[in-house]
Design a protein around this motif. Structure first.
Motif, PDB file in Angstrom:
ATOM      1  N   ALA A 124       0.596  -1.273  -0.402  1.00  0.00           N
ATOM      2  CA  ALA A 124       0.262   0.114   0.363  1.00  0.00           C
ATOM      3  C   ALA A 124       0.860   1.175  -0.452  1.00  0.00           C
ATOM      4  O   ALA A 124       0.250   1.902  -1.106  1.00  0.00           O
ATOM      5  CB  ALA A 124      -0.669   0.001   0.922  1.00  0.00           C
ATOM      6  N   ASP A 125       1.354   1.961   0.740  1.00  0.00           N
ATOM      7  CA  ASP A 125       3.233   1.946   0.703  1.00  0.00           C
ATOM      8  C   ASP A 125       3.544   2.827  -0.733  1.00  0.00           C
ATOM      9  O   ASP A 125       3.318   3.788  -1.025  1.00  0.00           O
ATOM     10  CB  ASP A 125       4.064   1.507   2.196  1.00  0.00           C
ATOM     11  CG  ASP A 125       3.611   2.258   3.530  1.00  0.00           C
ATOM     12  OD1 ASP A 125       2.499   2.902   2.997  1.00  0.00           O
ATOM     13  OD2 ASP A 125       3.742   1.864   4.442  1.00  0.00           O
ATOM     14  N   CYS A 126       3.959   1.727  -1.250  1.00  0.00           N
ATOM     15  CA  CYS A 126       4.824   1.473  -2.770  1.00  0.00           C
ATOM     16  C   CYS A 126       3.650   2.304  -3.494  1.00  0.00           C
ATOM     17  O   CYS A 126       3.690   3.019  -4.283  1.00  0.00           O
ATOM     18  CB  CYS A 126       4.996  -0.082  -3.380  1.00  0.00           C
ATOM     19  SG  CYS A 126       5.787   0.281  -4.693  1.00  0.00           S
ATOM     20  N   GLU A 127       2.057   1.839  -3.817  1.00  0.00           N
ATOM     21  CA  GLU A 127       1.035   2.189  -4.331  1.00  0.00           C
ATOM     22  C   GLU A 127       1.086   3.408  -4.163  1.00  0.00           C
ATOM     23  O   GLU A 127       1.089   4.521  -5.205  1.00  0.00           O
ATOM     24  CB  GLU A 127      -0.133   1.552  -3.880  1.00  0.00           C
ATOM     25  CG  GLU A 127      -1.006   1.843  -5.110  1.00  0.00           C
ATOM     26  CD  GLU A 127      -2.068   0.939  -5.138  1.00  0.00           C
ATOM     27  OE1 GLU A 127      -3.684   1.385  -5.100  1.00  0.00           O
ATOM     28  OE2 GLU A 127      -2.786  -0.856  -4.927  1.00  0.00           O
ATOM     29  N   LEU A 128       0.468   4.294  -2.336  1.00  0.00           N
ATOM     30  CA  LEU A 128       0.632   5.562  -2.720  1.00  0.00           C
ATOM     31  C   LEU A 128       1.843   6.651  -2.798  1.00  0.00           C
ATOM     32  O   LEU A 128       2.189   7.607  -3.402  1.00  0.00           O
ATOM     33  CB  LEU A 128       0.761   5.970  -0.848  1.00  0.00           C
ATOM     34  CG  LEU A 128       0.107   7.295  -0.795  1.00  0.00           C
ATOM     35  CD1 LEU A 128      -0.918   7.642  -0.863  1.00  0.00           C
ATOM     36  CD2 LEU A 128       0.229   6.662   1.071  1.00  0.00           C
ATOM     37  N   GLU A 129       3.392   5.721  -2.959  1.00  0.00           N
ATOM     38  CA  GLU A 129       4.127   6.359  -3.314  1.00  0.00           C
ATOM     39  C   GLU A 129       4.054   7.123  -5.176  1.00  0.00           C
ATOM     40  O   GLU A 129       5.045   8.019  -5.039  1.00  0.00           O
ATOM     41  CB  GLU A 129       5.123   5.790  -2.930  1.00  0.00           C
ATOM     42  CG  GLU A 129       6.970   6.857  -3.287  1.00  0.00           C
ATOM     43  CD  GLU A 129       8.417   5.549  -3.102  1.00  0.00           C
ATOM     44  OE1 GLU A 129       8.971   5.558  -3.633  1.00  0.00           O
ATOM     45  OE2 GLU A 129       7.847   4.628  -2.578  1.00  0.00           O
ATOM     46  N   MET A 130       3.878   5.790  -5.709  1.00  0.00           N
ATOM     47  CA  MET A 130       3.318   6.240  -6.696  1.00  0.00           C
ATOM     48  C   MET A 130       2.577   7.351  -7.199  1.00  0.00           C
ATOM     49  O   MET A 130       2.662   7.652  -8.705  1.00  0.00           O
ATOM     50  CB  MET A 130       3.791   4.402  -7.648  1.00  0.00           C
ATOM     51  CG  MET A 130       4.373   3.082  -7.968  1.00  0.00           C
ATOM     52  SD  MET A 130       5.556   4.135  -8.087  1.00  0.00           S
ATOM     53  CE  MET A 130       5.535   4.811  -9.785  1.00  0.00           C
ATOM     54  N   ASP A 131       1.688   7.314  -6.380  1.00  0.00           N
ATOM     55  CA  ASP A 131       0.457   8.168  -7.115  1.00  0.00           C
ATOM     56  C   ASP A 131       0.905   9.427  -6.380  1.00  0.00           C
ATOM     57  O   ASP A 131       0.743  10.322  -7.446  1.00  0.00           O
ATOM     58  CB  ASP A 131      -0.688   7.085  -5.990  1.00  0.00           C
ATOM     59  CG  ASP A 131      -1.217   6.323  -6.991  1.00  0.00           C
ATOM     60  OD1 ASP A 131      -1.261   6.069  -7.657  1.00  0.00           O
ATOM     61  OD2 ASP A 131      -2.044   5.997  -5.806  1.00  0.00           O
ATOM     62  N   THR A 132       1.910   9.310  -6.192  1.00  0.00           N
ATOM     63  CA  THR A 132       2.442  10.769  -5.049  1.00  0.00           C
ATOM     64  C   THR A 132       3.763  10.978  -6.747  1.00  0.00           C
ATOM     65  O   THR A 132       3.092  11.541  -7.293  1.00  0.00           O
ATOM     66  CB  THR A 132       3.305  10.754  -4.320  1.00  0.00           C
ATOM     67  OG1 THR A 132       1.596  10.033  -3.102  1.00  0.00           O
ATOM     68  CG2 THR A 132       3.338  11.973  -3.639  1.00  0.00           C
TER      69      THR A 132
END
Length: 184
Positions: A52-60
């Protein structure tokens, strides 16, 4: 000068920390224990939370990429801002329909006036040399004659004449042209 120590061996600070940890854990907090011999930076959690952190980072990063591309940033600037390599940046841009253009120059290019050579007649050159012998500097001569500073230096080079670089107030030293007899 003398330190007072707690006879029980446990200080008030240690008790406060222990109470805070117990309160954190009782409200659902999780404390990861770092194995001995490793640092906390190298021990990354694995599992669903890191995904989830990785996905949030990619969205950012995607939002930042969109903003920077809209401003005209090039690939090198994107690498610096996103901390990604060229291949990943181009892949992310193509997946989201973004087109990365080359970066735009920050400064304007030089005007065409400064690049074209101007032909200066002998009368203007004579005036420039006369003002120089009176003690005027090159920027002052350029202003008086309506020329650019580079044009005045070009006159000096063409006529083999050395213009005054510094204003000389006292003795008004004159710069004598070389080969003056050859031109007359």
């Amino acid at each position: 000068m003398n330190k007072k120590t707690d006879p029980s061996g446990v200080s008030a600070e240690h008790l406060k920390i222990a109470n805070a940890v117990e309160h954190y854990v009782s409200h659902g907090g999780v404390i990861n224990v770092v194995p001995e011999g490793t640092t906390g930076e190298s021990a990354h959690p694995t599992g669903p939370a890191s995904g989830a952190d990785c996905e949030l980072e990619m969205d950012t990063k995607l939002e930042l990429l969109k903003g920077l591309v809209a401003k005209g940033a090039g690939v090198s600037a994107l690498q610096y801002s996103l901390r990604m390599n060229r291949k990943d940046i181009k892949r992310l841009a193509s997946e989201n329909g973004l087109k990365i253009r080359y970066s735009r120059p920050v400064r304007r290019t030089r005007s065409t006036r400064s690049r074209e050579t101007t032909t200066v007649d002998d009368v203007v050159a004579g005036h420039a040399m006369h003002y120089s012998t009176l003690g005027y500097t090159v920027p002052e001569i350029a202003q008086l004659l309506g020329l650019g500073v580079r044009d005045v230096w070009d006159i000096g080079q063409a006529y083999r004449f050395e213009f005054n670089k510094n204003r000389e107030h006292g003795d008004m030293a004159q710069a004598a042209p070389e080969d003056k007899a050859d031109r007359d």
